[in-house]
Design an enzyme around this catalytic site. Structure first.
Site, PDB file in Angstrom:
ATOM      1  N   GLY A  13       0.786  -1.224   0.000  1.00  0.00           N
ATOM      2  CA  GLY A  13       0.000   0.000   0.000  1.00  0.00           C
ATOM      3  C   GLY A  13       0.814   1.268   0.000  1.00  0.00           C
ATOM      4  O   GLY A  13       2.019   1.255   0.240  1.00  0.00           O
ATOM      5  N   ASP A  14       0.133   2.340  -0.345  1.00  0.00           N
ATOM      6  CA  ASP A  14       0.675   3.687  -0.242  1.00  0.00           C
ATOM      7  C   ASP A  14       1.917   3.890  -1.094  1.00  0.00           C
ATOM      8  O   ASP A  14       2.855   4.584  -0.701  1.00  0.00           O
ATOM      9  CB  ASP A  14       0.947   4.023   1.237  1.00  0.00           C
ATOM     10  CG  ASP A  14      -0.272   3.712   2.086  1.00  0.00           C
ATOM     11  OD1 ASP A  14      -1.375   4.030   1.639  1.00  0.00           O
ATOM     12  OD2 ASP A  14      -0.112   3.119   3.168  1.00  0.00           O
ATOM     13  N   GLU A  15       1.921   3.306  -2.267  1.00  0.00           N
ATOM     14  CA  GLU A  15       3.066   3.424  -3.183  1.00  0.00           C
ATOM     15  C   GLU A  15       2.992   4.690  -4.022  1.00  0.00           C
ATOM     16  O   GLU A  15       3.929   5.002  -4.770  1.00  0.00           O
ATOM     17  CB  GLU A  15       3.133   2.212  -4.132  1.00  0.00           C
ATOM     18  CG  GLU A  15       3.325   0.870  -3.452  1.00  0.00           C
ATOM     19  CD  GLU A  15       2.004   0.176  -3.158  1.00  0.00           C
ATOM     20  OE1 GLU A  15       0.943   0.850  -3.204  1.00  0.00           O
ATOM     21  OE2 GLU A  15       2.017  -1.029  -2.869  1.00  0.00           O
ATOM     22  N   LYS A  17      -0.307   5.470  -5.623  1.00  0.00           N
ATOM     23  CA  LYS A  17      -1.331   5.191  -6.646  1.00  0.00           C
ATOM     24  C   LYS A  17      -2.095   6.465  -6.994  1.00  0.00           C
ATOM     25  O   LYS A  17      -2.333   6.765  -8.157  1.00  0.00           O
ATOM     26  CB  LYS A  17      -2.315   4.122  -6.140  1.00  0.00           C
ATOM     27  CG  LYS A  17      -1.657   2.768  -5.879  1.00  0.00           C
ATOM     28  CD  LYS A  17      -2.655   1.742  -5.368  1.00  0.00           C
ATOM     29  CE  LYS A  17      -3.150   2.001  -3.958  1.00  0.00           C
ATOM     30  NZ  LYS A  17      -2.123   1.943  -2.909  1.00  0.00           N
ATOM     31  N   THR A  43      -3.378  10.133  -2.058  1.00  0.00           N
ATOM     32  CA  THR A  43      -3.010  11.545  -1.980  1.00  0.00           C
ATOM     33  C   THR A  43      -2.590  12.068  -3.348  1.00  0.00           C
ATOM     34  O   THR A  43      -1.853  11.407  -4.073  1.00  0.00           O
ATOM     35  CB  THR A  43      -1.824  11.715  -1.012  1.00  0.00           C
ATOM     36  OG1 THR A  43      -2.055  10.890   0.121  1.00  0.00           O
ATOM     37  CG2 THR A  43      -1.663  13.155  -0.576  1.00  0.00           C
ATOM     38  N   THR A 237      -6.494  -7.143   3.418  1.00  0.00           N
ATOM     39  CA  THR A 237      -7.862  -6.630   3.386  1.00  0.00           C
ATOM     40  C   THR A 237      -8.797  -7.686   2.785  1.00  0.00           C
ATOM     41  O   THR A 237      -8.411  -8.844   2.631  1.00  0.00           O
ATOM     42  CB  THR A 237      -7.907  -5.278   2.637  1.00  0.00           C
ATOM     43  OG1 THR A 237      -9.184  -4.677   2.833  1.00  0.00           O
ATOM     44  CG2 THR A 237      -7.609  -5.428   1.144  1.00  0.00           C
ATOM     45  N   ARG A 301      -1.760   6.508  11.462  1.00  0.00           N
ATOM     46  CA  ARG A 301      -0.791   5.636  12.147  1.00  0.00           C
ATOM     47  C   ARG A 301       0.591   5.747  11.504  1.00  0.00           C
ATOM     48  O   ARG A 301       0.680   5.831  10.274  1.00  0.00           O
ATOM     49  CB  ARG A 301      -1.231   4.168  12.055  1.00  0.00           C
ATOM     50  CG  ARG A 301      -2.424   3.824  12.910  1.00  0.00           C
ATOM     51  CD  ARG A 301      -2.834   2.365  12.722  1.00  0.00           C
ATOM     52  NE  ARG A 301      -3.472   2.122  11.429  1.00  0.00           N
ATOM     53  CZ  ARG A 301      -3.890   0.940  11.006  1.00  0.00           C
ATOM     54  NH1 ARG A 301      -3.731  -0.128  11.767  1.00  0.00           N
ATOM     55  NH2 ARG A 301      -4.495   0.799   9.841  1.00  0.00           N
ATOM     56  N   SER A 417       9.241   8.762  -9.792  1.00  0.00           N
ATOM     57  CA  SER A 417       8.695   9.877  -9.018  1.00  0.00           C
ATOM     58  C   SER A 417       9.699  10.281  -7.959  1.00  0.00           C
ATOM     59  O   SER A 417      10.198   9.448  -7.206  1.00  0.00           O
ATOM     60  CB  SER A 417       7.371   9.428  -8.387  1.00  0.00           C
ATOM     61  OG  SER A 417       6.851  10.456  -7.584  1.00  0.00           O
ATOM     62  N   GLY A 419       9.104  13.129  -5.905  1.00  0.00           N
ATOM     63  CA  GLY A 419       8.447  14.102  -5.044  1.00  0.00           C
ATOM     64  C   GLY A 419       6.951  13.926  -5.132  1.00  0.00           C
ATOM     65  O   GLY A 419       6.455  13.301  -6.084  1.00  0.00           O
TER      66      GLY A 419
END
Ligand code: GDP
Ligand code: IMO
Ligand code: MG
Length: 433
Positions: A13-15, A17, A43, A237, A301, A417, A419
């Protein structure tokens, strides 16, 4: 003609996307969320605005047509809040919501929290948004769909039945728990009225758009390792949060899925429980966490961080048929030296051929690492300048790191990427659609 592409994460997660769905959306007509609910936090930093989408597809920042397809579970209150937030930013809402997506109710959130306690050491550390219990009800075939939500006379008896059963269940663990049918019904009836204008059969609609050549981005929530069938069970999940979930979650047949982008970050992060073979728990972890702002988008978290694990990523590439790789958060490793990559696991003195899937086996494995020289820290303005100049302007040590990932995976890397901003992107292969 299939002008569609998918973006999903290859790790936990949180790569990034959200960043890349938005980036691709610049050239697309439609963005589709096909799994998960408001457990996701995507984000986007663009034009001086920071968006944090939970259930709304990331095409919303660019006012693209957004579709929440049947594979999603929807907390109507959260979706309505996101619609309101976008309206406050004067954004046009161009949303279609599947009549067959499932509805998250307050008792699902209650059960999520209770089940986590009951599971003890097997708990995944969920977001407590009711995701698991809602998908459980879907699989048990007594869940309520968006169609029920917008038809109160159909919703009422089904909700009555479901709530009476949930009450018995929850009261075993919490004798004082009380949730009132009347108040839930009235609350959800009003959500249904507000959401009704957006509701259609998205499978039919999407197939028509796809067949007419519209450019579509499929946006995963969560990632391969959190996936229900092929992930790190039971610490993930409750949906197929990889490319394999697209067809079931949208009604677009597998033969019509055109191109699949797998996204990885330059290291690994994990929110929640379960073994994390390449986890770091020292000062390096602290530094990466701060530099990468590794705090959960949904729950806040602190995310656990560790080295990039190419062994499980290779497995994900295989089962998802990934066409191209996107590599993010390279800047967040600034000042770290050496940087490591896990290329395989050793178990009882043997080097494993394939990622072993079962957590009981993974717990016993020892990661095998390659070390790389790092690169120095830079200001945001300097990273932006490098992004604008392109690949040649990257530090040589970073180029070596990127090249080694490419070789190890045997895959082309299409985008880099350095930034969070849309502009902090380096294009190596611009062929998206
Ligand atoms: P998602 O769930 O995959 O959409 O990712 P999140 O949005 O939850 O987490 C990724 C975080 O990294 C967000 O805060 C992004 O703004 C940020 N981000 C994305 N790409 C980059 C990058 O290349 N460098 C840095 N420093 N931050 C990035
Ligand atoms: P995005 O889309 C990171 C994790 C939770 C927990 C497990 C199950 O932003 O990458 P759930 O609430 O889904 O039942 O929790 O999955 N998890 C995520 N971790 N990013 C996410 O979404 C996640 N969504 C769920 O921390 O371990
Ligand atoms: Mg996220």
């Amino acid at each position: 003609m299939n002008n569609n592409v998918a973006i999903f994460g290859l790790s936990w997660g949180d790569e990034g996307k959200g960043k890349f769905v938005d980036y691709f959306a610049q050239r697309a007509d439609i963005v589709v969320r096909y799994n998960g609910g408001n457990n996701a936090g995507h984000t986007i930093n663009a034009d001086g605005i920071k968006y944090k989408f939970k259930i709304m597809p990331s095409g919303a920042a660019l006012e693209k047509e957004c579709i929440i397809a049947n594979g999603c579970v929807v907390d109507p209150k959260v979706l309505l809040e996101e619609i309101d937030d976008l309206k406050k930013l004067n954004k046009k809402i161009n949303l279609k919501l599947s009549s067959t997506a499932h509805v998250i109710f307050p008792f699902h959130r209650t059960l999520d929290a209770l089940e986590e306690v009951m599971k003890g050491k097997y708990s995944a550390g969920t977001t407590k948004r009711g995701i698991g219990p809602t998908y459980s009800d879907k699989a048990s075939r007594w869940g309520l769909r968006i169609f029920d939500l917008i038809n109160p006379e159909i919703m009422r008896p089904k909700l009555d039945k479901l709530l009476s059963i949930k009450k018995k269940l929850i009261k075993v663990y919490d004798p004082d728990w009380n949730d009132n049918l009347e108040s839930i019904f009235e609350e959800y009836k009003s959500y249904g009225e507000l959401l009704k204008p957006y509701v259609i059969d998205t499978a039919y609609y999407l197939n028509k758009l796809n067949d007419s050549g519209k450019k579509i981005v499929f946006e995963a929530a969560q990632d391969n390792l959190l996936g229900l069938d092929h992930g790190f069970y039971p610490f993930g999940t409750s949906s197929n949060s990889n490319a394999l979930g697209i067809s079931a979650g949208t009604g677009i047949p597998p033969t019509k899925i055109n191109k699949i982008f797998g996204i990885i970050k330059a290291y690994t992060s994990r929110v929640g429980e379960g073994k994390f073979p390449t986890e770091l728990v020292d000062d390096t972890a602290e530094r990466i966490r701060e530099q990468g702002h590794e705090y959960g988008t949904v729950t806040g978290r602190p995310r656990r961080v560790g080295w990039l694990d190419l062994f499980n990523i290779k497995y994900g590439i295989m089962i998802n048929g990934v066409d191209k790789i996107i590599l993010t958060l390279l800047d967040a490793l600034e000042g770290i030296d050496p940087i490591k990559i896990c290329t395989g696991y050793e178990l009882n003195g043997r080097i494993l051929e394939s990622w072993p899937i079962q957590h009981e086996i993974i717990e016993k494995c020892i990661p095998i690492y390659k070390s790389f020289q790092g690169w120095k820290a830079r200001t945001r303005a300097e990273w932006l300048e490098i992004a604008q100049k392109g690949y040649d302007a990257l530090p040589e040590t970073m180029k070596t790191y990127i090249q080694s990932i490419k070789e190890e995976l045997g895959m082309d890397i299409a985008f880099l990427s350095i930034g969070p901003d849309r502009l902090e992107t380096i294009v190596l292969d611009n062929d998206i659609f």
